[in-house]
Every structure is written in C-alpha cells, then in structure tokens.
Design a protein around this motif. Structure first.
Motif, PDB file in Angstrom:
ATOM      1  N   ALA A   1       0.823  -1.207   0.000  1.00 34.99           N
ATOM      2  CA  ALA A   1       0.000   0.000   0.000  1.00 34.99           C
ATOM      3  C   ALA A   1       0.858   1.258   0.000  1.00 34.99           C
ATOM      4  O   ALA A   1       0.485   2.283  -0.594  1.00 34.99           O
ATOM      5  CB  ALA A   1      -0.936  -0.003   1.211  1.00 34.99           C
ATOM      6  N   GLU A   2       2.026   1.197   0.632  1.00 30.84           N
ATOM      7  CA  GLU A   2       2.928   2.348   0.629  1.00 30.84           C
ATOM      8  C   GLU A   2       3.428   2.649  -0.781  1.00 30.84           C
ATOM      9  O   GLU A   2       3.581   3.812  -1.158  1.00 30.84           O
ATOM     10  CB  GLU A   2       4.107   2.083   1.572  1.00 30.84           C
ATOM     11  CG  GLU A   2       3.709   1.965   3.036  1.00 30.84           C
ATOM     12  CD  GLU A   2       4.883   1.626   3.935  1.00 30.84           C
ATOM     13  OE1 GLU A   2       6.027   1.517   3.422  1.00 30.84           O
ATOM     14  OE2 GLU A   2       4.676   1.460   5.147  1.00 30.84           O
ATOM     15  N   LEU A   3       3.663   1.594  -1.566  1.00 30.95           N
ATOM     16  CA  LEU A   3       4.070   1.791  -2.960  1.00 30.95           C
ATOM     17  C   LEU A   3       2.955   2.479  -3.753  1.00 30.95           C
ATOM     18  O   LEU A   3       3.219   3.374  -4.566  1.00 30.95           O
ATOM     19  CB  LEU A   3       4.407   0.453  -3.614  1.00 30.95           C
ATOM     20  CG  LEU A   3       5.548  -0.369  -3.016  1.00 30.95           C
ATOM     21  CD1 LEU A   3       5.664  -1.713  -3.728  1.00 30.95           C
ATOM     22  CD2 LEU A   3       6.860   0.396  -3.112  1.00 30.95           C
ATOM     23  N   VAL A   4       1.731   2.051  -3.510  1.00 33.99           N
ATOM     24  CA  VAL A   4       0.593   2.624  -4.231  1.00 33.99           C
ATOM     25  C   VAL A   4       0.390   4.086  -3.836  1.00 33.99           C
ATOM     26  O   VAL A   4       0.147   4.946  -4.693  1.00 33.99           O
ATOM     27  CB  VAL A   4      -0.685   1.802  -3.961  1.00 33.99           C
ATOM     28  CG1 VAL A   4      -1.901   2.466  -4.620  1.00 33.99           C
ATOM     29  CG2 VAL A   4      -0.518   0.376  -4.474  1.00 33.99           C
ATOM     30  N   GLU A   5       0.513   4.376  -2.563  1.00 36.86           N
ATOM     31  CA  GLU A   5       0.365   5.766  -2.114  1.00 36.86           C
ATOM     32  C   GLU A   5       1.417   6.661  -2.766  1.00 36.86           C
ATOM     33  O   GLU A   5       1.121   7.795  -3.162  1.00 36.86           O
ATOM     34  CB  GLU A   5       0.466   5.826  -0.593  1.00 36.86           C
ATOM     35  CG  GLU A   5      -0.754   5.258   0.114  1.00 36.86           C
ATOM     36  CD  GLU A   5      -0.574   5.185   1.621  1.00 36.86           C
ATOM     37  OE1 GLU A   5      -1.494   5.608   2.341  1.00 36.86           O
ATOM     38  OE2 GLU A   5       0.488   4.713   2.078  1.00 36.86           O
ATOM     39  N   GLY A   6       2.624   6.118  -2.918  1.00 34.41           N
ATOM     40  CA  GLY A   6       3.660   6.887  -3.611  1.00 34.41           C
ATOM     41  C   GLY A   6       3.334   7.080  -5.075  1.00 34.41           C
ATOM     42  O   GLY A   6       3.606   8.152  -5.647  1.00 34.41           O
ATOM     43  N   ARG A   7       2.735   6.062  -5.683  1.00 33.70           N
ATOM     44  CA  ARG A   7       2.383   6.123  -7.105  1.00 33.70           C
ATOM     45  C   ARG A   7       1.320   7.181  -7.377  1.00 33.70           C
ATOM     46  O   ARG A   7       1.388   7.899  -8.390  1.00 33.70           O
ATOM     47  CB  ARG A   7       1.874   4.748  -7.561  1.00 33.70           C
ATOM     48  CG  ARG A   7       1.326   4.681  -8.976  1.00 33.70           C
ATOM     49  CD  ARG A   7       2.413   4.822 -10.025  1.00 33.70           C
ATOM     50  NE  ARG A   7       1.917   4.562 -11.354  1.00 33.70           N
ATOM     51  CZ  ARG A   7       1.918   3.369 -11.945  1.00 33.70           C
ATOM     52  NH1 ARG A   7       2.398   2.314 -11.307  1.00 33.70           N
ATOM     53  NH2 ARG A   7       1.450   3.216 -13.154  1.00 33.70           N
ATOM     54  N   VAL A   8       0.344   7.305  -6.487  1.00 35.16           N
ATOM     55  CA  VAL A   8      -0.776   8.219  -6.754  1.00 35.16           C
ATOM     56  C   VAL A   8      -0.528   9.618  -6.206  1.00 35.16           C
ATOM     57  O   VAL A   8      -1.325  10.525  -6.481  1.00 35.16           O
ATOM     58  CB  VAL A   8      -2.103   7.662  -6.186  1.00 35.16           C
ATOM     59  CG1 VAL A   8      -2.409   6.299  -6.780  1.00 35.16           C
ATOM     60  CG2 VAL A   8      -2.090   7.601  -4.667  1.00 35.16           C
ATOM     61  N   GLU A   9       0.543   9.785  -5.453  1.00 36.96           N
ATOM     62  CA  GLU A   9       0.839  11.115  -4.925  1.00 36.96           C
ATOM     63  C   GLU A   9       1.027  12.095  -6.087  1.00 36.96           C
ATOM     64  O   GLU A   9       1.772  11.845  -7.027  1.00 36.96           O
ATOM     65  CB  GLU A   9       2.100  11.072  -4.062  1.00 36.96           C
ATOM     66  CG  GLU A   9       2.406  12.376  -3.343  1.00 36.96           C
ATOM     67  CD  GLU A   9       3.618  12.270  -2.442  1.00 36.96           C
ATOM     68  OE1 GLU A   9       3.977  13.286  -1.831  1.00 36.96           O
ATOM     69  OE2 GLU A   9       4.209  11.177  -2.359  1.00 36.96           O
TER      70      GLU A   9
ATOM     71  N   SER B   1      -8.060  -6.054   0.871  1.00 33.27           N
ATOM     72  CA  SER B   1      -8.880  -5.051   1.557  1.00 33.27           C
ATOM     73  C   SER B   1      -8.079  -3.803   1.919  1.00 33.27           C
ATOM     74  O   SER B   1      -8.656  -2.709   2.031  1.00 33.27           O
ATOM     75  CB  SER B   1      -9.490  -5.649   2.824  1.00 33.27           C
ATOM     76  OG  SER B   1      -8.473  -6.101   3.709  1.00 33.27           O
ATOM     77  N   ILE B   2      -6.780  -3.937   2.110  1.00 33.63           N
ATOM     78  CA  ILE B   2      -5.950  -2.779   2.446  1.00 33.63           C
ATOM     79  C   ILE B   2      -5.815  -1.854   1.245  1.00 33.63           C
ATOM     80  O   ILE B   2      -5.781  -0.624   1.384  1.00 33.63           O
ATOM     81  CB  ILE B   2      -4.584  -3.251   2.981  1.00 33.63           C
ATOM     82  CG1 ILE B   2      -4.804  -3.931   4.342  1.00 33.63           C
ATOM     83  CG2 ILE B   2      -3.592  -2.095   3.093  1.00 33.63           C
ATOM     84  CD1 ILE B   2      -3.574  -4.552   4.937  1.00 33.63           C
ATOM     85  N   LEU B   3      -5.771  -2.417   0.041  1.00 31.60           N
ATOM     86  CA  LEU B   3      -5.797  -1.591  -1.173  1.00 31.60           C
ATOM     87  C   LEU B   3      -7.190  -1.032  -1.421  1.00 31.60           C
ATOM     88  O   LEU B   3      -7.340   0.098  -1.893  1.00 31.60           O
ATOM     89  CB  LEU B   3      -5.318  -2.411  -2.377  1.00 31.60           C
ATOM     90  CG  LEU B   3      -3.805  -2.635  -2.518  1.00 31.60           C
ATOM     91  CD1 LEU B   3      -3.064  -1.313  -2.644  1.00 31.60           C
ATOM     92  CD2 LEU B   3      -3.222  -3.464  -1.401  1.00 31.60           C
ATOM     93  N   ASP B   4      -8.220  -1.804  -1.070  1.00 34.40           N
ATOM     94  CA  ASP B   4      -9.588  -1.287  -1.148  1.00 34.40           C
ATOM     95  C   ASP B   4      -9.757  -0.081  -0.238  1.00 34.40           C
ATOM     96  O   ASP B   4     -10.471   0.869  -0.580  1.00 34.40           O
ATOM     97  CB  ASP B   4     -10.592  -2.374  -0.731  1.00 34.40           C
ATOM     98  CG  ASP B   4     -10.701  -3.505  -1.719  1.00 34.40           C
ATOM     99  OD1 ASP B   4     -10.665  -3.244  -2.929  1.00 34.40           O
ATOM    100  OD2 ASP B   4     -10.823  -4.664  -1.275  1.00 34.40           O
ATOM    101  N   LYS B   5      -9.115  -0.129   0.915  1.00 33.29           N
ATOM    102  CA  LYS B   5      -9.226   0.985   1.862  1.00 33.29           C
ATOM    103  C   LYS B   5      -8.736   2.286   1.239  1.00 33.29           C
ATOM    104  O   LYS B   5      -9.336   3.347   1.448  1.00 33.29           O
ATOM    105  CB  LYS B   5      -8.438   0.659   3.131  1.00 33.29           C
ATOM    106  CG  LYS B   5      -8.560   1.706   4.219  1.00 33.29           C
ATOM    107  CD  LYS B   5      -7.747   1.322   5.459  1.00 33.29           C
ATOM    108  CE  LYS B   5      -7.814   2.414   6.514  1.00 33.29           C
ATOM    109  NZ  LYS B   5      -6.982   2.077   7.702  1.00 33.29           N
ATOM    110  N   LEU B   6      -7.655   2.209   0.454  1.00 37.57           N
ATOM    111  CA  LEU B   6      -7.155   3.412  -0.222  1.00 37.57           C
ATOM    112  C   LEU B   6      -8.185   3.952  -1.209  1.00 37.57           C
ATOM    113  O   LEU B   6      -8.414   5.164  -1.298  1.00 37.57           O
ATOM    114  CB  LEU B   6      -5.851   3.105  -0.952  1.00 37.57           C
ATOM    115  CG  LEU B   6      -4.648   2.665  -0.111  1.00 37.57           C
ATOM    116  CD1 LEU B   6      -3.451   2.410  -1.007  1.00 37.57           C
ATOM    117  CD2 LEU B   6      -4.316   3.697   0.949  1.00 37.57           C
TER     118      LEU B   6
END
Length: 292
Positions: A88-96, A168-173
């Motif tokens: 999820a940290e990778l995804v948050e960095g991707r969408v920042e 579900s953790i990616l769904d949470k984002l």
C-alpha cells in the motif's frame, strides 16, 4: 454463473484440499473427505444448475464443521495483510500528485491487482509475496473506469462489496478516495468466515471502519445470494446509487441477478469459465460497469 462440471470439480478440489491440509489425523481426514463428497453430492444432485457460489459456500461451511475451525484461513489472511501493508505504501507513492480520474484509475487498478490474493481456485496459485511486483502494473483487459468514475461522481452513496483480506488494504485506499469526494460508502463484509474473505473482525483489524460504514451480511455465504444476507444489506443496496463488487464470487453471483442499481465489477479473471464469460484471458484484469 451457473454450476458446470468443471466448476464442480474446482469446488471439490479446493474443499478436499482444505480438509487434507487440516490438522486432523490421517484417518479422520479420509473420513471427513468422504463425508464432504457425499454432502456436496446431496446439495448438487437436486439442482445441478445452481449458482456456483451457493454450492461453494455450503461446501466450505461443511469443511469448517469437519475440521473444527471457524476460520481455517486466518493465518493466510494475516500473512496477506502484512504484505499488503507494505504494498500500500508503494501505491500511495504512485498516486501522490495525481488527481481526478487519473488518481481514481490508479487506485482501481491497484485494488484489482490485489485481487490476485486468492487460495480458493484449484487451477490458480499466487504467493502474496509477489504482490509488490504486481500491484503497480497498469493492465486492464476490460476498462470501463471512465464510465465508473463518472457514475461515482454523480452518486451520493455506494455499496462496496469487499472480497479478500490483504486486498482489503488496497480497497481501503480506494474507499478513502471515494469518501474524500463526499460519497457515503458502505463496506459490505461477511458475518462469518468464507475462505480468506473479509469478515467484520478482519475489517476492523485493518481499519476499514475509519473510511466507511461497515455492514455485515450476517452470513458466511461468499456473495449476495437471495435469502442469505441481512436486512441491513438489503437497506444499503436500496440506499446506494451504485454497487462496487470486488472479486470473482460477486461476479459469479451478481451476473445472475438484478439489483436495480448499476454494478461495477472489479476483478482478476482467475479461471477459464469466468474469463470466457467476460471475454478475456485467464489472469487478466477487468473493470466492468453493468448499467442499471
């Protein structure tokens, strides 16, 4: 989707594996396997064209009884969540720095990639540790994300049907993004364990209640099969302008039913019958909007 001989084989293969990999003594495993086969035959014989998920759900309930566990996949769930937190940290960095549709689409694709976490398909294997390599891939064989985005931007409330733990953790984002638009999000989760699907306790463990109202099916069925879920879920479906349905079980079920609402199916097609139904290859990602 309705039961076929290949779907029945898959259900039996997975359910028998669950019995044989349990902690039962060997002779007890043999007897439990015989019991399971007989039970599934009794379910299927009167209705050989039943909805797939109905048979799979009853068979899993029987496995839980036979192996003496209310949640046989709990350790798998916890391992999946551990990996997904890092991913999820990778995804948050991707969408920042992204906004609007581009940010939405990136979060949708990541959540679909996370749908790869699924031990419940006989012909499919996936190690949760592989998720970090997969999650940022931008691949959709069916891409209705623009239509889904527009429908959600017009909506006031959405029912989000969750699938697997870890995923579900990616769904949470994604849910947090929907909530930031002012959407009311109902996160619909299982009342009892079905494979590695998200239950109320699983949802609370990863903080889904921080971004959505949790709604329990009060059932251990894998999807919203009529007569198997709570009145509250029925209310939520009526109140919602759109349903987001994650994973194959929800597609297998809701593709047979009319909810009176548009449904956005977000999934990876992990078996040949589902892939064929969607017109995609096995292992391909799908974001499909079914209009009302």
């Amino acid at each position: 989707m309705r039961l076929s001989s290949s779907c029945l084989k898959c259900i039996l293969d997975v359910r028998l594996r669950e019995v044989l990999e349990s902690g039962l003594p060997d002779e007890a495993k043999t007897l439990a396997a015989c019991d399971l086969i007989q039970y599934v035959a009794e379910v299927v014989r009167p209705r050989p064209r039943e909805i797939i998920t109905y048979v799979a759900s009853l068979a899993f309930r029987r496995v839980k009884e036979l192996v003496g566990s209310d949640d046989p996949y709990l350790s798998y769930k916890l391992r999946s969540e551990e990996v997904a937190r890092r991913v999820a940290e990778l995804v948050e960095g991707r969408v920042e720095g992204l906004s609007g549709y581009e940010r939405f689409r990136a979060l949708v694709v990541a959540s679909i990639n996370a749908n790869s976490i699924d031990p419940g398909i006989a012909s499919y294997t996936f190690d949760a540790a592989e998720l970090s390599e997969l999650v940022l891939r931008d691949e959709l064989a069916v891409d209705d994300t623009e239509e889904i985005y527009r429908a959600l931007r017009r909506a006031r409330a959405v029912a989000y049907l969750l699938d697997n733990c870890g995923e579900s953790i990616l769904d949470k984002l994604l849910i947090a993004e929907l909530r930031s638009w002012g959407l009311k999000v109902y996160a619909v989760v299982k009342g009892g364990a079905y494979q590695n699907d998200v239950t109320v306790s699983d949802a609370l463990r990863v903080g889904l209640d921080e971004v959505a109202e949790l709604v329990s099916t009060e059932s251990d069925f894998s999807s919203l099969i009529p007569g198997t879920y709570s009145e509250r879920v029925e209310e939520v479906l009526r109140e919602s302008d759109l349903v987001v349905a994650k994973g194959m079980a929800h597609y297998e079920t809701l593709s047979e039913l009319e909810l009176g609402r548009p449904v956005a199916f977000l999934l990876r097609a992990k078996c040949e019958p589902v892939a064929r139904s969607l017109g995609v290859g096995v292992g391909e990602n799908v974001a499909l909007l079914r209009p009302q």
